[in-house]
Scaffold this motif. Sequence first.
Motif, PDB file in Angstrom:
ATOM      1  N   LEU A  14       0.825  -1.209   0.000  1.00 58.64           N
ATOM      2  CA  LEU A  14       0.000   0.000   0.000  1.00 58.64           C
ATOM      3  C   LEU A  14       0.863   1.266   0.000  1.00 58.64           C
ATOM      4  CD1 LEU A  14      -2.783  -1.118   2.466  1.00 58.64           C
ATOM      5  CD2 LEU A  14      -3.003  -0.818  -0.005  1.00 58.64           C
ATOM      6  N   ASN A  15       1.914   1.262   0.776  1.00 61.84           N
ATOM      7  CA  ASN A  15       2.811   2.429   0.818  1.00 61.84           C
ATOM      8  C   ASN A  15       3.458   2.671  -0.538  1.00 61.84           C
ATOM      9  OD1 ASN A  15       2.328   3.125   3.486  1.00 61.84           O
ATOM     10  ND2 ASN A  15       3.987   1.844   4.264  1.00 61.84           N
ATOM     11  N   CYS A  17       2.324   1.772  -3.465  1.00 58.92           N
ATOM     12  CA  CYS A  17       1.288   2.240  -4.393  1.00 58.92           C
ATOM     13  C   CYS A  17       0.946   3.704  -4.132  1.00 58.92           C
ATOM     14  CB  CYS A  17       0.037   1.378  -4.267  1.00 58.92           C
ATOM     15  SG  CYS A  17       0.206  -0.259  -4.987  1.00 58.92           S
ATOM     16  N   LYS A  18       0.846   4.057  -2.869  1.00 56.69           N
ATOM     17  CA  LYS A  18       0.523   5.443  -2.509  1.00 56.69           C
ATOM     18  C   LYS A  18       1.595   6.389  -3.036  1.00 56.69           C
ATOM     19  CE  LYS A  18      -1.638   7.567   1.412  1.00 56.69           C
ATOM     20  NZ  LYS A  18      -1.828   7.525   2.859  1.00 56.69           N
ATOM     21  N   GLU A  19       2.860   6.017  -2.835  1.00 57.08           N
ATOM     22  CA  GLU A  19       3.983   6.836  -3.311  1.00 57.08           C
ATOM     23  C   GLU A  19       3.988   6.954  -4.830  1.00 57.08           C
ATOM     24  OE1 GLU A  19       7.360   4.782  -1.702  1.00 57.08           O
ATOM     25  OE2 GLU A  19       6.996   5.517   0.334  1.00 57.08           O
ATOM     26  N   GLY A  44      -5.904   3.611   6.109  1.00 55.94           N
ATOM     27  CA  GLY A  44      -5.488   4.434   4.990  1.00 55.94           C
ATOM     28  C   GLY A  44      -5.526   3.718   3.659  1.00 55.94           C
ATOM     29  N   SER A  45      -5.959   2.465   3.651  1.00 59.76           N
ATOM     30  CA  SER A  45      -5.972   1.681   2.415  1.00 59.76           C
ATOM     31  C   SER A  45      -6.918   2.258   1.365  1.00 59.76           C
ATOM     32  CB  SER A  45      -6.343   0.225   2.697  1.00 59.76           C
ATOM     33  OG  SER A  45      -7.615   0.151   3.326  1.00 59.76           O
ATOM     34  N   ALA A  47      -6.967   5.017   0.122  1.00 59.84           N
ATOM     35  CA  ALA A  47      -6.224   5.860  -0.818  1.00 59.84           C
ATOM     36  C   ALA A  47      -5.670   5.041  -1.981  1.00 59.84           C
ATOM     37  CB  ALA A  47      -5.074   6.569  -0.101  1.00 59.84           C
ATOM     38  N   VAL A  48      -5.662   3.712  -1.841  1.00 63.87           N
ATOM     39  CA  VAL A  48      -5.027   2.836  -2.826  1.00 63.87           C
ATOM     40  C   VAL A  48      -5.972   1.756  -3.361  1.00 63.87           C
ATOM     41  CG1 VAL A  48      -3.190   1.118  -3.121  1.00 63.87           C
ATOM     42  CG2 VAL A  48      -2.725   3.215  -1.867  1.00 63.87           C
TER      43      VAL A  48
END
Length: 161
Positions: A14-15, A17-19, A44-45, A47-48
């Motif tokens: 997830l991190n 993908c977010k980046e 926070g998932s 967001a992705v």
Amino acid sequence: MLPADLKAQAAALLNRCKESGLMLATAESCTGGLIAGTLTEIAGSSAVVDRGFVTYSNEAKAEMLGVDPALIATHGAVSEAVARAMAEGALARSRADIAVAVTGVAGPGGGTATKPVGLVHFALVRTGRETVAHHEVFPGDRSAVREATVRTALRLMSEAV
């Protein structure tokens, strides 16, 4: 509750993908939504993760993902061809950049000589790239097969980022 290492694997995906500004979708048969559930266990998932399709029946695969029933009739629901069509259908029917699909025989029954218990077909597609297919035969009981499938799906998505 998720095993700590699986939760860490999902959080890392997830991190990344977010980046990268990438969205994810899942199309799941034998896991019944466990991949999406693992991803959405992480705060926070949203967001992705765009969406997850649980397409356990052949009808759901056709209706929700656009898998041609003739493809299922010819190759069977547990096949590379159907996994590919599921992934491509999930990508086309979502806002995602990456979609993963899984279809398999989690057991304990349902296996055959050519499609044994533990066989899982994976497909992954990223916008603008060719669909990649993969299959494995996982040992163990139903829970072990499903957990191994989630782990592999997360790994394949991470490699696509």
